[in-house]
Design an enzyme around this catalytic site. Structure first.
Site: not given
Ligand code: M6R
Length: 589
Positions: A485, A462, A71, A2
């Protein structure tokens, strides 16, 4: 997240508010609104969707007003949940989360008050209206005493013409006066920045009153206090695309410059002499950060340990604060945050400090909240980053952190070189254009894995975050050796894989994982400093990046992954600068 703006002057407030909200658009939001005071009543315009939907504000009367981009946290994105919220005499905008809103709402309902929205914020308007007897600052203070959680609040009252009151607790808020004597407030300086603007960053617990051309700041006991104002840099007011289609790509192209601008010589620069001493004496380094900044922390920790042999742990800031962390004696805590406003990082940094750590903040934004917390402030020189997906700020953080590693190594009598990285990043950027041709393999993939070992593993994470964030394709960054795994079960011919290989000692080991994926039909692409691996039959295509000190390679290998995410996003038809559900600075927990 916001955004808030406020205006109190002689001009029409609405166009100023709307222009300010437009400057906050890049931060991410789902609805917007403004309220102005006019002849003892309100002019209220709010809408779900873009700020554009509010019009230009020229027909909205009133010289005092507040505006907001929302938001959604509590209550779906909708016009009725958009701010400002008006109740009785009062209109408010709020950033943050009121944790005891349910309890307060119950109390208001018991008094017969009706609610118009599903937000946690609306209780603030009810409380201020209850306490308001003509003194808006006092009513706001009475209200904040009842709130738990985080907030930046701006409030108008019909009975207080030419006045805005505002308060801050764990959510950024600045008040400002321009050369024309107009008063402004904002959650972020860019919303109101202009040449010569005098700005004061409010601290937690403070309340400010904007009235009759003067700003008065009160502490939490309502004692008037003298606060320092600084003159803001006009350049931050108008981020421009400079001919690029999107901020994200413009910012990727700025990486070499951002890195060059973020590499102080800690051994020589007097501004850092005390910090350098602390760094050299540290027995242990703890890094706290979120998202991309967390990944830069992981890369730095790898280099600190590998080159300087100093123990270094990296924690997600949101986890650190809840695990009752041990802060060993002689610990140096590095809090990394592009914005300097991330709520989780601020809270983790605060806790580390309370537990005796020496706190250094690495941030791209001067005067941000983290700078007021830290014992040492180290500014990265990436320049304003507008795109929600962090790119150049990541490389700038790495540049600063690697400069620290180089300085500590020098103190220990070891020579490593990071000063060549900006020039090498320019070469990596050039080589990265090739990944655009990989795009169709990724838009059509069911899932994408980024694989690496050692420092490459963090770059893989990233790269995956970038792709997820702007192209919405399910993706994971994975330690290459860990694939077998369990996760290998997900790999099939609809999987795309990007392997990152820049560490000689584990290169062949990553290739083993590449082979495992290839054998199950995955299309494998490679970012590497070693061209020979690109020629293997498992690899569809590869990009060769320059070689450098191995522990520093993330600053170069990440660039093709940033360009790949950008290119895939465009091919999917999305706007890379405004990813869904995300915000540039996450000021709530
Ligand atoms: O401003 P900060 O560096 O503290 O932000 C932390 C994360 O929210 C941020 O890096 C986020 O992950 C980015 N959108 C990633 O591109």
């Amino acid at each position: 997240m916001c955004g808030i703006v406020g205006y109190c002057g002689n001009r029409k407030a609405a166009p100023v508010l709307i222009a300010g909200l437009k400057k906050l658009e890049y931060r991410g939001y789902d609805s917007a609104g403004i309220a102005t005071l006019y002849k003892g009543g309100y002019r209220l315009v709010k809408k779900k969707g873009r700020v554009e939907g509010l019009g230009d504000g020229k027909d909205v009367k009133g010289n005092v007003g507040i505006g907001h981009t929302r938001w959604a946290t509590h209550g779906a994105p909708s016009t009725r949940n958009a701010h400002p919220h008006v109740f009785g005499q009062v209109a408010i905008v709020h950033n943050g989360i009121i944790e005891n809103a349910a309890e307060l709402k119950k109390e208001c309902l018991a008094r017969g008050e009706k609610f118009a929205s599903e937000t946690d914020s609306e209780v603030i308007a009810h409380l201020i209206n209850r306490f308001y007897r003509g003194d808006l600052a006092a009513a706001l203070r009475a209200c904040t005493q009842r709130l738990t959680g985080s907030y930046a609040i701006a409030v108008l009252a019909a009975g207080s013409p030419d006045t805005i009151a505002c308060a801050r607790q764990k959510s950024p808020l600045v008040v400002a006066k321009n050369r024309a004597g107009e008063l402004l407030l904002a959650s972020d300086i860019p919303a109101v920045a202009e040449e010569g603007l005098q700005v004061c960053t409010l601290q937690d617990g403070e309340i400010a009153l904007l009235q009759n051309g003067e700003i008065t700041v009160f502490d939490s006991t309502m004692r008037r206090i003298n606060r320092d104002f600084f003159v803001c840099d006009a350049q931050i007011s108008a981020p421009a695309k400079n001919g690029y289609e999107h901020f994200m790509y413009k910012e990727i192209t700025e990486i070499p410059f951002a890195m060059r601008n973020s590499m102080p010589d800690f051994t020589q620069n007097q501004d850092f002499s005390v910090f350098y001493k602390v760094l050299c004496q540290a027995k242990y380094i703890e890094i706290v950060a979120c998202g991309t900044a967390y990944h830069s922390g992981l890369c730095a920790a790898y280099a600190f340990e590998k080159i300087c042999r100093i123990p270094c742990r990296v924690s997600l800031a949101s986890e650190y604060r809840y695990r009752d962390p041990i802060v060993p004696e002689g610990a140096l805590v590095l809090a990394i945050s592009q914005s300097g406003e991330t709520a989780d990082t601020l809270a983790a940094a605060q806790l580390a400090k309370e537990r005796g750590a020496c706190l250094a903040a690495l941030t791209n934004v001067g005067h941000s909240s983290i700078t007021t917390l830290a014992d040492f402030v180290i500014l990265t020189g990436a320049g304003q980053e507008v795109a929600v997906a962090a790119t150049k700020s990541f490389n700038a953080q790495l540049a600063t952190l690697y400069a620290m590693v180089q300085a500590l190594a020098a103190h220990q009598g070891t020579k490593v070189e990071c000063r060549d990285l900006p020039a090498l990043a320019a070469l990596s950027l050039k080589a990265s254009e090739r990944v655009r041709s990989w795009t169709p393999y990724f838009t059509g993939a069911k899932s994408v894995f980024f694989l690496g070992r050692g420092a490459d593993c963090f770059v893989a994470s990233e790269g995956s975050l970038k792709l997820k964030e702007i192209s919405y394709i399910p993706s994971e960054g994975y330690a290459a050796g860990e694939l077998k795994h369990g996760t290998l079960a997900l790999v099939d011919k609809e999987t795309a894989v990007v392997a990152v290989i820049t560490q000689q000692s584990v290169a062949q080991k990553t290739m083993n994982a590449v082979h495992e994926a290839y054998a199950r039909g995955a299309k494998v692409f490679l970012v590497t400093a070693f061209p020979e691996y690109g020629k293997r039959e498992e690899i569809v295509d590869h990009v060769v990046i320059p070689t450098c000190e191995e522990a520093f390679s993330p600053a170069l290998s990440v660039i093709p992954l940033q360009v790949l995410a950008y290119s895939v996003c465009l091919a999917c038809g999305y706007d890379p600068d405004k990813p869904r559900n995300l915000a540039k600075s996450v000021t709530v927990e």
